[in-house]
Design an enzyme around this catalytic site. Structure first.
Site, PDB file in Angstrom:
ATOM      1  N   ARG A   1       8.662 112.209  50.608  1.00 55.05           N
ATOM      2  CA  ARG A   1       8.594 112.846  51.800  1.00 55.05           C
ATOM      3  C   ARG A   1       7.753 111.746  52.826  1.00 55.05           C
ATOM      4  O   ARG A   1       6.921 110.884  52.360  1.00 55.05           O
ATOM      5  CB  ARG A   1       7.783 114.053  52.126  1.00 55.05           C
TER       6      ARG A   1
ATOM      7  N   CYS B   1      11.468 100.860  35.532  1.00 52.00           N
ATOM      8  CA  CYS B   1      10.637 102.014  34.955  1.00 52.00           C
ATOM      9  C   CYS B   1       9.454 101.960  34.224  1.00 52.00           C
ATOM     10  O   CYS B   1       8.602 102.716  34.202  1.00 52.00           O
ATOM     11  CB  CYS B   1      11.785 103.083  34.499  1.00 52.00           C
TER      12      CYS B   1
ATOM     13  N   GLY C   1      17.078 111.758  46.203  1.00 49.92           N
ATOM     14  CA  GLY C   1      18.209 111.640  45.866  1.00 49.92           C
ATOM     15  C   GLY C   1      18.044 110.708  44.500  1.00 49.92           C
ATOM     16  O   GLY C   1      17.025 110.148  44.216  1.00 49.92           O
TER      17      GLY C   1
ATOM     18  N   CYS D   1      16.832 115.992  33.770  1.00 50.21           N
ATOM     19  CA  CYS D   1      16.882 114.951  34.550  1.00 50.21           C
ATOM     20  C   CYS D   1      15.653 114.607  35.365  1.00 50.21           C
ATOM     21  O   CYS D   1      15.305 115.608  35.706  1.00 50.21           O
ATOM     22  CB  CYS D   1      18.023 114.555  35.309  1.00 50.21           C
ATOM     23  N   CYS D   2      14.936 113.614  35.157  1.00 48.98           N
ATOM     24  CA  CYS D   2      13.554 113.260  35.789  1.00 48.98           C
ATOM     25  C   CYS D   2      13.927 113.331  37.491  1.00 48.98           C
ATOM     26  O   CYS D   2      14.914 112.927  37.723  1.00 48.98           O
ATOM     27  CB  CYS D   2      12.766 112.014  35.455  1.00 48.98           C
TER      28      CYS D   2
END
Length: 438
Positions: free
Chosen positions: A20, A83, A116, A214-215
């Site tokens: 956000r 990651c 997303g 899914c993360c």
């Protein structure tokens, strides 16, 4: 080559949240750093080197964060390793201490992400994953409506099921477990518990993978302070210190570019790193009680069971059937809720894993505590690729109490002005305009 012992003496993290706009990275990254320094009971003046990891951000964002604590002119290295960025920062900080270059180093990781699914930032240059994507498209096709990472890990899971007899239900059981674990973690982005049926019936993302397997994209930060034996002795930190008894980084082998879809997910580098880590630590997988591993998708957790040597080849799904991946079983895997439920701010993930395992070994984690935890194992992987496997052990088996006035493992508080004042540099050259706005 002989290396000095290295200990984690302070950890901290922010709560992981949905991306956000109103909270920016300098704020939540500072929160994690202040918490880690307060946990160690030292100020930023004790830190001689910092490795700062993030994937989505401009150059020198690490300096922008840490200048809030003081402009002490220490080396600040910015790290981007997909990651596995957070663990790569920890690897860099540990190496600085192990080599004797410094006595105390900081590993900080954070991410401010877009809403997303993940996508490539640049369209005018070669994608670092183009080689494996080409192999995948030739062998299994490409779905333009599904995220690329979900297809790589999803196809790897499908191949494992085809080869060894695992089923989509096994993948769903992994996600159900991790969502259940996250309900006990105040730092998790999601704390809802779902039934197995709800996991299975959630919207499909790719192949057998549903949304609840899914993360999510996340904002957040994590931080670890690592130090030498002499530093631990000087500041009398033995009761809370956790030794990094082994840490190995590996990159992909040529098997990643074969037609075996299992290998597209970087499984071979996990095997190599894990085998070397056990050898360096002088233990076997049977000696480990608690594990934080990289479950970006439920399929990757399944594959990683085998990669870490927790099961024989082709038997990863039997660990699920036996219940040996959760409380009451042989291992407790992802007690934090894992990436699937805790969240996955890329640069922060490896350091959040470290934080959870340090809290577990200190016996601080309340109703998610793993009983009799002596050794902890961490696995953090990034496609493209890099993996870091780390093994931890508490330096002193005696008990210790949080020095911050509350237990941060079970209560996710924001930092206060007093917290900041304790952590900030006491040097006169600290720029006042960079003080935190708390």
């Amino acid at each position: 080559m002989t290396q000095n012992k290295v200990y984690v003496v302070g950890v901290g993290m922010s709560k992981f949240i949905k991306p956000r706009g109103e909270v920016d990275y300098p704020e939540f990254a500072l929160e994690a750093a202040v918490k880690a320094l307060n946990d160690a009971g030292v100020s930023y003046d004790a830190v001689e080197y910092a490795a700062v990891g993030y994937v989505y951000g401009d150059s020198t964002a690490g300096q922008r964060v840490l200048y809030q604590l003081g402009m002490t002119q220490i080396p600040i290295i910015n790290v981007n390793n997909n990651c596995s960025t957070g663990s790569t920062a920890l690897y860099q900080a540990r190496n600085a201490v192990a080599s004797g270059t410094v006595e105390c180093a900081m590993a900080l990781g954070f991410e401010k992400m877009a809403r997303g699914s993940l996508s490539s930032t640049f369209s005018d240059r070669t994608n670092p994953l183009d080689h494996v994507m080409m192999v995948m498209m030739q062998e299994r096709g490409f779905d333009p409506k599904a995220p690329g990472a979900a297809q790589i890990f999803g196809n790897a899971g499908i191949a494992y099921m085809e080869k060894y007899g695992a089923t989509p239900k096994h993948l769903a059981k992994i996600a159900e477990k991790n969502h259940r674990h996250s309900a006990r973690n105040p730092y998790s982005q999601f704390r809802d518990v779902y039934s197995l049926e709800q996991v299975e019936q959630a919207p499909k993302v790719y192949g057998p993978l549903t949304k609840l397997q899914c993360c999510p994209t996340s904002d957040g930060a994590g931080c670890s302070i690592v130090a030498s034996e002499a530093f631990v002795k000087k500041y009398n930190l033995w009761d809370q210190a956790v030794e990094i008894v082994a840490q190995v980084m590996a990159t992909d082998s040529p098997r990643m570019l074969t037609t075996d879809a299992i290998e597209w997910a970087g499984c071979d580098m996990t095997r190599r790193a894990a085998a070397q880590a056990y050898q360096k630590a002088g233990i076997t997988p049977n000696d480990v009680q608690v594990i934080e591993l990289h479950d970006c998708f439920s399929a990757n957790e399944l594959l990683t069971y085998e990669g870490l040597g927790l099961t024989p080849q082709g038997k990863a799904h039997t660990l699920i059937d036996s219940g040996d991946n959760t409380y009451g079983g042989k291992y407790v895997i992802n007690p934090s809720g894992g990436l699937i439920s805790k969240g996955h701010p890329l640069g922060a993930t490896g350091l959040a894993q470290c934080t959870e395992l340090v809290w577990q070994l200190r016996n601080w984690t309340g109703d998610r505590q793993v009983a009799n935890a002596k050794y902890a194992l961490q696995h953090n992987v990034g496609l493209g690729g890099a993996v870091v496997v780390t093994i931890y052990k508490k330096a002193n088996q005696g008990s210790c109490q949080p020095r911050v006035g509350y237990n941060p493992a079970v209560e996710a508080r924001h930092i206060t002005q007093d917290d900041y004042n304790k952590a900030a540099s006491k040097q006169k050259n600290r720029a006042e305009f960079l003080e935190a706005k708390l």
